[in-house]
Design a protein around this motif. Sequence first.
Motif, PDB file in Angstrom:
ATOM      1  N   LEU A 245     -17.641 -30.476 -11.448  1.00  0.00           N
ATOM      2  CA  LEU A 245     -18.191 -29.048 -10.840  1.00  0.00           C
ATOM      3  C   LEU A 245     -17.177 -28.095 -11.836  1.00  0.00           C
ATOM      4  O   LEU A 245     -17.936 -26.931 -12.033  1.00  0.00           O
ATOM      5  CB  LEU A 245     -17.735 -29.046  -9.416  1.00  0.00           C
ATOM      6  CG  LEU A 245     -17.879 -27.770  -8.601  1.00  0.00           C
ATOM      7  CD1 LEU A 245     -19.462 -27.419  -8.844  1.00  0.00           C
ATOM      8  CD2 LEU A 245     -17.342 -27.681  -7.426  1.00  0.00           C
ATOM      9  N   TYR A 246     -16.085 -28.139 -11.895  1.00  0.00           N
ATOM     10  CA  TYR A 246     -15.112 -27.450 -12.643  1.00  0.00           C
ATOM     11  C   TYR A 246     -15.594 -27.131 -14.068  1.00  0.00           C
ATOM     12  O   TYR A 246     -15.732 -26.092 -14.590  1.00  0.00           O
ATOM     13  CB  TYR A 246     -13.855 -27.853 -12.509  1.00  0.00           C
ATOM     14  CG  TYR A 246     -12.906 -26.912 -13.146  1.00  0.00           C
ATOM     15  CD1 TYR A 246     -12.296 -25.786 -12.495  1.00  0.00           C
ATOM     16  CD2 TYR A 246     -12.438 -27.206 -14.642  1.00  0.00           C
ATOM     17  CE1 TYR A 246     -11.564 -24.843 -12.969  1.00  0.00           C
ATOM     18  CE2 TYR A 246     -11.436 -26.041 -15.120  1.00  0.00           C
ATOM     19  CZ  TYR A 246     -11.068 -25.014 -14.321  1.00  0.00           C
ATOM     20  OH  TYR A 246      -9.969 -23.653 -14.910  1.00  0.00           O
ATOM     21  N   THR A 247     -16.233 -28.249 -14.533  1.00  0.00           N
ATOM     22  CA  THR A 247     -16.712 -27.805 -16.011  1.00  0.00           C
ATOM     23  C   THR A 247     -18.078 -27.161 -16.212  1.00  0.00           C
ATOM     24  O   THR A 247     -18.550 -26.543 -17.260  1.00  0.00           O
ATOM     25  CB  THR A 247     -17.199 -29.127 -16.850  1.00  0.00           C
ATOM     26  OG1 THR A 247     -18.075 -30.168 -15.850  1.00  0.00           O
ATOM     27  CG2 THR A 247     -15.763 -30.176 -16.691  1.00  0.00           C
ATOM     28  N   THR A 248     -18.596 -27.047 -14.848  1.00  0.00           N
ATOM     29  CA  THR A 248     -20.054 -26.198 -14.753  1.00  0.00           C
ATOM     30  C   THR A 248     -19.798 -24.721 -14.631  1.00  0.00           C
ATOM     31  O   THR A 248     -20.618 -24.028 -14.483  1.00  0.00           O
ATOM     32  CB  THR A 248     -21.045 -26.847 -13.875  1.00  0.00           C
ATOM     33  OG1 THR A 248     -20.249 -26.559 -12.430  1.00  0.00           O
ATOM     34  CG2 THR A 248     -21.114 -28.125 -13.907  1.00  0.00           C
ATOM     35  N   LEU A 249     -18.306 -24.420 -14.168  1.00  0.00           N
ATOM     36  CA  LEU A 249     -18.104 -23.096 -13.811  1.00  0.00           C
ATOM     37  C   LEU A 249     -17.470 -22.024 -14.762  1.00  0.00           C
ATOM     38  O   LEU A 249     -16.854 -22.683 -15.750  1.00  0.00           O
ATOM     39  CB  LEU A 249     -16.953 -23.132 -12.623  1.00  0.00           C
ATOM     40  CG  LEU A 249     -17.595 -23.954 -11.345  1.00  0.00           C
ATOM     41  CD1 LEU A 249     -16.603 -24.013 -10.374  1.00  0.00           C
ATOM     42  CD2 LEU A 249     -18.728 -23.317 -10.692  1.00  0.00           C
ATOM     43  N   ARG A 250     -17.894 -20.881 -14.733  1.00  0.00           N
ATOM     44  CA  ARG A 250     -17.082 -19.885 -15.620  1.00  0.00           C
ATOM     45  C   ARG A 250     -15.889 -19.528 -14.583  1.00  0.00           C
ATOM     46  O   ARG A 250     -16.028 -18.970 -13.654  1.00  0.00           O
ATOM     47  CB  ARG A 250     -18.135 -18.591 -15.917  1.00  0.00           C
ATOM     48  CG  ARG A 250     -17.502 -17.666 -16.881  1.00  0.00           C
ATOM     49  CD  ARG A 250     -18.342 -16.668 -16.956  1.00  0.00           C
ATOM     50  NE  ARG A 250     -18.703 -15.983 -15.708  1.00  0.00           N
ATOM     51  CZ  ARG A 250     -19.320 -14.775 -15.752  1.00  0.00           C
ATOM     52  NH1 ARG A 250     -18.881 -13.969 -16.681  1.00  0.00           N
ATOM     53  NH2 ARG A 250     -19.534 -14.139 -14.424  1.00  0.00           N
ATOM     54  N   VAL A 251     -14.884 -19.580 -15.366  1.00  0.00           N
ATOM     55  CA  VAL A 251     -13.658 -19.435 -14.459  1.00  0.00           C
ATOM     56  C   VAL A 251     -12.878 -18.200 -14.924  1.00  0.00           C
ATOM     57  O   VAL A 251     -12.798 -17.867 -16.097  1.00  0.00           O
ATOM     58  CB  VAL A 251     -12.591 -20.517 -14.627  1.00  0.00           C
ATOM     59  CG1 VAL A 251     -11.436 -20.387 -13.856  1.00  0.00           C
ATOM     60  CG2 VAL A 251     -13.334 -21.776 -14.047  1.00  0.00           C
ATOM     61  N   GLU A 252     -12.593 -17.326 -13.755  1.00  0.00           N
ATOM     62  CA  GLU A 252     -11.673 -16.011 -14.001  1.00  0.00           C
ATOM     63  C   GLU A 252     -10.394 -16.116 -13.118  1.00  0.00           C
ATOM     64  O   GLU A 252     -10.819 -16.260 -12.019  1.00  0.00           O
ATOM     65  CB  GLU A 252     -12.816 -14.910 -14.091  1.00  0.00           C
ATOM     66  CG  GLU A 252     -12.086 -13.691 -14.277  1.00  0.00           C
ATOM     67  CD  GLU A 252     -12.768 -12.588 -14.017  1.00  0.00           C
ATOM     68  OE1 GLU A 252     -12.655 -11.346 -14.088  1.00  0.00           O
ATOM     69  OE2 GLU A 252     -14.093 -12.656 -13.646  1.00  0.00           O
ATOM     70  N   HIS A 253      -9.276 -15.805 -13.724  1.00  0.00           N
ATOM     71  CA  HIS A 253      -8.061 -15.993 -12.911  1.00  0.00           C
ATOM     72  C   HIS A 253      -7.876 -14.407 -12.840  1.00  0.00           C
ATOM     73  O   HIS A 253      -7.551 -13.614 -13.919  1.00  0.00           O
ATOM     74  CB  HIS A 253      -6.930 -16.597 -13.611  1.00  0.00           C
ATOM     75  CG  HIS A 253      -7.340 -18.071 -13.676  1.00  0.00           C
ATOM     76  ND1 HIS A 253      -7.006 -18.989 -12.564  1.00  0.00           N
ATOM     77  CD2 HIS A 253      -7.515 -18.838 -14.741  1.00  0.00           C
ATOM     78  CE1 HIS A 253      -7.215 -20.228 -13.164  1.00  0.00           C
ATOM     79  NE2 HIS A 253      -7.731 -20.272 -14.223  1.00  0.00           N
ATOM     80  N   LEU A 254      -7.529 -14.037 -11.665  1.00  0.00           N
ATOM     81  CA  LEU A 254      -7.136 -12.382 -11.264  1.00  0.00           C
ATOM     82  C   LEU A 254      -5.778 -12.573 -10.649  1.00  0.00           C
ATOM     83  O   LEU A 254      -5.467 -13.302  -9.957  1.00  0.00           O
ATOM     84  CB  LEU A 254      -8.339 -11.941 -10.313  1.00  0.00           C
ATOM     85  CG  LEU A 254      -9.671 -12.133 -10.930  1.00  0.00           C
ATOM     86  CD1 LEU A 254     -10.640 -11.348  -9.753  1.00  0.00           C
ATOM     87  CD2 LEU A 254      -9.949 -11.071 -11.973  1.00  0.00           C
ATOM     88  N   ASN A 255      -5.104 -11.429 -10.917  1.00  0.00           N
ATOM     89  CA  ASN A 255      -3.729 -11.028 -10.615  1.00  0.00           C
ATOM     90  C   ASN A 255      -2.706 -12.346 -10.755  1.00  0.00           C
ATOM     91  O   ASN A 255      -2.214 -12.740  -9.980  1.00  0.00           O
ATOM     92  CB  ASN A 255      -3.963 -10.837  -9.070  1.00  0.00           C
ATOM     93  CG  ASN A 255      -4.798  -9.455  -8.682  1.00  0.00           C
ATOM     94  OD1 ASN A 255      -4.978  -8.711  -9.676  1.00  0.00           O
ATOM     95  ND2 ASN A 255      -5.261  -9.553  -7.754  1.00  0.00           N
TER      96      ASN A 255
END
Length: 194
Positions: free
Chosen positions: A24-34
């Motif tokens: 699942l994680y490999t299919t997501l576009r990840v953005e870390h905020l703050n």
Amino acid sequence: MKRIKYTLLLHLFPPLVYLFMRLLYTTLRVEHLNREAQLRIWREGGNAIFCFWHGRLFMMPYVEERKRCKVLVSTSRDGEFISRVVRFFGIGTIRGSYRKASFGSIREIMQSLEQGYDIAVTPDGPKGPRYRVKKGIVEIARLSGRPLVPVSFSATKKKLFIPGTDSSCRCPSQGWCSCGASPYTYQERQAGTG
């Protein structure tokens, strides 16, 4: 028969859940905020107490990059399942509860913090009430002097508010993001500056 099913569940499902989460994680576009404050704590050689709501624990293994973390997990059957899943991520567990005055788990949390581990806890716990912080996490922060770092994640277009803080974040339309609030220490909270 129930015991056999439970044993199979504990041995077969944790690796499958781990593989599902990785996929699942490999299919997501990840953005870390703050996230700057969290990274600054690590750059300076410090550690922290990460807290997140019980209903948001699914992707939390991806918030802790250092993998020098232990998570407080209940001694229940569900806790055993969670414990086995997070082990695949290289995350340790502390079994017990800070709400029930479990001195063994509090002692282990304090020792782990002294050894440089981050600690992750759900301040509302599995039994709730939902989104209500219990006193135990505040007491651990007071005793250890470590900052509390509220974190969360979302996979929606909606604005996510982190209850109990003035932080919010907007997640991308397709993907996943983690949100962190500014860490604060017990001393700052007492002085009204955190």
